[in-house]
Motif scaffolding. Sequence first.
Motif, PDB file in Angstrom:
ATOM      1  N   THR A   1      11.791  -6.585  -8.860  1.00 30.75           N
ATOM      2  CA  THR A   1      10.821  -7.360  -9.624  1.00 30.75           C
ATOM      3  C   THR A   1       9.601  -6.503  -9.924  1.00 30.75           C
ATOM      4  OG1 THR A   1       9.773  -8.205  -7.623  1.00 30.75           O
ATOM      5  CG2 THR A   1      11.546  -9.538  -8.549  1.00 30.75           C
ATOM      6  N   ALA A   2       8.946  -6.839 -11.014  1.00 33.89           N
ATOM      7  CA  ALA A   2       7.737  -6.100 -11.400  1.00 33.89           C
ATOM      8  C   ALA A   2       6.607  -6.421 -10.429  1.00 33.89           C
ATOM      9  CB  ALA A   2       7.339  -6.487 -12.817  1.00 33.89           C
ATOM     10  N   PRO A   3       5.752  -5.443 -10.119  1.00 34.25           N
ATOM     11  CA  PRO A   3       4.618  -5.707  -9.244  1.00 34.25           C
ATOM     12  C   PRO A   3       3.663  -6.709  -9.891  1.00 34.25           C
ATOM     13  CG  PRO A   3       4.496  -3.476 -10.152  1.00 34.25           C
ATOM     14  CD  PRO A   3       5.788  -4.066 -10.590  1.00 34.25           C
TER      15      PRO A   3
ATOM     16  N   GLU B   1      -5.699  -9.867  -7.167  1.00 31.14           N
ATOM     17  CA  GLU B   1      -4.360  -9.644  -6.628  1.00 31.14           C
ATOM     18  C   GLU B   1      -3.863  -8.277  -7.079  1.00 31.14           C
ATOM     19  OE1 GLU B   1       0.101 -11.633  -6.526  1.00 31.14           O
ATOM     20  OE2 GLU B   1      -1.406 -12.461  -7.872  1.00 31.14           O
ATOM     21  N   ILE B   2      -3.442  -7.469  -6.105  1.00 22.64           N
ATOM     22  CA  ILE B   2      -2.874  -6.157  -6.390  1.00 22.64           C
ATOM     23  C   ILE B   2      -1.522  -6.086  -5.705  1.00 22.64           C
ATOM     24  CG2 ILE B   2      -3.144  -3.660  -6.144  1.00 22.64           C
ATOM     25  CD1 ILE B   2      -6.179  -4.084  -6.085  1.00 22.64           C
ATOM     26  N   GLU B   3      -0.479  -6.101  -6.498  1.00 30.46           N
ATOM     27  CA  GLU B   3       0.900  -6.068  -6.020  1.00 30.46           C
ATOM     28  C   GLU B   3       1.165  -7.133  -4.955  1.00 30.46           C
ATOM     29  OE1 GLU B   3       2.605  -1.824  -6.950  1.00 30.46           O
ATOM     30  OE2 GLU B   3       1.089  -1.675  -5.387  1.00 30.46           O
ATOM     31  N   GLY B   4       0.697  -8.334  -5.238  1.00 26.17           N
ATOM     32  CA  GLY B   4       0.946  -9.468  -4.357  1.00 26.17           C
ATOM     33  C   GLY B   4      -0.028  -9.608  -3.206  1.00 26.17           C
ATOM     34  N   GLU B   5      -0.930  -8.643  -3.008  1.00 27.34           N
ATOM     35  CA  GLU B   5      -1.921  -8.714  -1.931  1.00 27.34           C
ATOM     36  C   GLU B   5      -3.277  -9.109  -2.512  1.00 27.34           C
ATOM     37  OE1 GLU B   5      -4.289  -5.811   1.184  1.00 27.34           O
ATOM     38  OE2 GLU B   5      -2.357  -5.147   0.406  1.00 27.34           O
TER      39      GLU B   5
ATOM     40  N   VAL C   1      -9.761   1.195 -10.384  1.00 27.16           N
ATOM     41  CA  VAL C   1      -9.636   0.521  -9.093  1.00 27.16           C
ATOM     42  C   VAL C   1      -8.425   1.127  -8.394  1.00 27.16           C
ATOM     43  CG1 VAL C   1      -9.221  -1.717  -7.983  1.00 27.16           C
ATOM     44  CG2 VAL C   1     -10.537  -1.620 -10.105  1.00 27.16           C
ATOM     45  N   ALA C   2      -8.549   1.402  -7.109  1.00 25.07           N
ATOM     46  CA  ALA C   2      -7.422   1.977  -6.369  1.00 25.07           C
ATOM     47  C   ALA C   2      -6.286   0.959  -6.257  1.00 25.07           C
ATOM     48  CB  ALA C   2      -7.876   2.416  -4.984  1.00 25.07           C
ATOM     49  N   ARG C   3      -5.112   1.357  -6.689  1.00 26.48           N
ATOM     50  CA  ARG C   3      -3.923   0.502  -6.600  1.00 26.48           C
ATOM     51  C   ARG C   3      -3.453   0.388  -5.155  1.00 26.48           C
ATOM     52  NH1 ARG C   3       1.727   1.710  -9.848  1.00 26.48           N
ATOM     53  NH2 ARG C   3       2.908  -0.062  -9.007  1.00 26.48           N
ATOM     54  N   ARG C   4      -3.673   1.439  -4.397  1.00 24.08           N
ATOM     55  CA  ARG C   4      -3.291   1.487  -2.980  1.00 24.08           C
ATOM     56  C   ARG C   4      -4.308   2.363  -2.262  1.00 24.08           C
ATOM     57  NH1 ARG C   4      -1.448   6.496  -2.170  1.00 24.08           N
ATOM     58  NH2 ARG C   4      -0.405   7.615  -3.847  1.00 24.08           N
ATOM     59  N   ALA C   5      -4.207   2.438  -0.941  1.00 26.04           N
ATOM     60  CA  ALA C   5      -5.094   3.318  -0.174  1.00 26.04           C
ATOM     61  C   ALA C   5      -4.785   4.769  -0.550  1.00 26.04           C
ATOM     62  CB  ALA C   5      -4.888   3.102   1.320  1.00 26.04           C
TER      63      ALA C   5
ATOM     64  N   ARG D   1      -7.390   0.184  -0.835  1.00 24.68           N
ATOM     65  CA  ARG D   1      -6.837  -0.573  -1.967  1.00 24.68           C
ATOM     66  C   ARG D   1      -7.924  -1.494  -2.511  1.00 24.68           C
ATOM     67  NH1 ARG D   1      -1.297  -3.884  -1.616  1.00 24.68           N
ATOM     68  NH2 ARG D   1      -0.518  -2.181  -2.883  1.00 24.68           N
ATOM     69  N   GLY D   2      -8.076  -1.492  -3.830  1.00 28.99           N
ATOM     70  CA  GLY D   2      -9.064  -2.350  -4.469  1.00 28.99           C
ATOM     71  C   GLY D   2     -10.458  -1.748  -4.570  1.00 28.99           C
ATOM     72  N   GLU D   3     -10.625  -0.533  -4.044  1.00 26.29           N
ATOM     73  CA  GLU D   3     -11.944   0.103  -4.082  1.00 26.29           C
ATOM     74  C   GLU D   3     -12.192   0.731  -5.450  1.00 26.29           C
ATOM     75  OE1 GLU D   3     -14.467   3.406  -1.491  1.00 26.29           O
ATOM     76  OE2 GLU D   3     -12.712   2.429  -0.598  1.00 26.29           O
TER      77      GLU D   3
END
Length: 109
Positions: free
Chosen positions: A4-6, A35-39, A53-57, A80-82
């Motif tokens: 599935t797509a993020p 929301e970034i990839e479900g989080e 914005v950072a997609r991940r750490a 993530r999110g920074e």
Amino acid sequence: MNGTAPRFDARLILLAPEDNCLIAAALLPAGETVEIEGERVTLAKTIELGHKVARRALAKEEKVVRHGASIGHVSAPVRRGEHLHTHNLESDYLPTYTHDAGHEFVPHK
């Protein structure tokens, strides 16, 4: 990812699947949750329209990839999110005026 797509907040744009940053499609105020990839991530700082914005750490010195190409590296660990900007992102490109050895850069007045 189960094929599935993020999932991303509609205010964040993923330009290419290999990117580790997202682009803000709207002003995102500090304290806002996205929301970034479900989080769900609460933003520590306001992120301006068009900023990254950072997609991940990201670990210190890790390359930042935007639209499938490296645009620089982070100068400190990023969560993530920074917000990714000049305070924690350094370009890997040299200013063009440094390529001509012996020529001093003089800004236009």
